[in-house]
Every structure is written in structure tokens, then in C-alpha cells.
Design a protein around this motif. Structure first.
Motif, short mmCIF file in Angstrom:
data_model
loop_
_atom_site.label_atom_id
_atom_site.label_comp_id
_atom_site.label_asym_id
_atom_site.label_seq_id
_atom_site.Cartn_x
_atom_site.Cartn_y
_atom_site.Cartn_z
N PRO A 91 18.51 5.99 -3.06
CA PRO A 91 17.59 4.93 -3.50
C PRO A 91 17.62 3.64 -2.67
N GLU A 92 18.61 3.44 -1.84
CA GLU A 92 18.66 2.24 -1.01
C GLU A 92 17.79 2.38 0.24
N ARG A 93 17.44 3.60 0.57
CA ARG A 93 16.62 3.89 1.76
C ARG A 93 15.14 3.78 1.41
N ARG A 94 14.34 3.27 2.33
CA ARG A 94 12.88 3.20 2.15
C ARG A 94 12.21 4.01 3.24
N VAL A 95 11.26 4.84 2.82
CA VAL A 95 10.58 5.73 3.76
C VAL A 95 9.08 5.73 3.48
N GLY A 96 8.32 6.19 4.46
CA GLY A 96 6.90 6.44 4.25
C GLY A 96 6.76 7.80 3.57
N GLY A 123 0.82 -1.20 0.00
CA GLY A 123 0.00 0.00 0.00
C GLY A 123 0.85 1.26 0.00
N PRO A 124 0.28 2.37 -0.45
CA PRO A 124 1.05 3.61 -0.58
C PRO A 124 1.43 4.26 0.75
N ALA A 125 0.78 3.88 1.85
CA ALA A 125 1.12 4.47 3.14
C ALA A 125 2.30 3.77 3.82
N ALA A 126 2.72 2.63 3.28
CA ALA A 126 3.84 1.87 3.85
C ALA A 126 5.17 2.53 3.49
N ALA A 127 6.21 2.10 4.13
CA ALA A 127 7.55 2.61 3.86
C ALA A 127 8.13 1.92 2.62
N VAL A 128 7.53 2.20 1.48
CA VAL A 128 7.97 1.61 0.21
C VAL A 128 8.60 2.65 -0.71
#
Length: 58
Positions: free
Chosen positions: A46-51, A34-39
Motif C-alpha cells: 500500500p505504500e507504493r503508487r502505480v498507474g 485522474g484515474p490514469a495517473a499513478a494514484v
């Protein structure tokens, strides 16, 4: 994502990316989590994932 990151060598794009946080997410991650996840991945890290609501520091 690679194209946006590669465009960072252009001075105008690099200045824009320093001023504005640009996020991208793979469609598979969006569908699964889902778009609210830390994707979301910041183009400059680009290696980092955030909400999408996370406050990012330069």
C-alpha cells in the motif's frame, strides 16, 4: 485499503491476492489527478503508487 490489507491474513484472501493484483485509490487522488495517473496502490504494497496499466511483479 486497511481492511483489504488486513484481510490478507485469511488464507483464501492471501492466495487470491497472490494470484490477482488488487489496486485501490483514494477518491481525492482520483479527482485531483485522474484515474490514469499513478494514484493506485496495490493492496499487498500500500505504500507504493502505480498507474492502473503498469505491469506489477509479485
Amino acid at each position: 485499503m486497511r481492511a483489504l490489507h488486513a484481510a490478507d491474513v485469511d488464507l483464501a484472501v492471501a492466495l487470491f491476492l497472490r494470484e490477482c493484483t488488487v489496486l485501490a485509490a483514494p477518491m481525492a487522488d482520483l479527482l485531483q489527478h485522474g484515474p490514469a495517473a499513478a494514484v493506485w496502490r496495490p493492496v499487498r504494497d500500500p505504500e507504493r503508487r502505480v498507474g492502473w496499466m503498469e505491469q506489477l511483479t509479485p
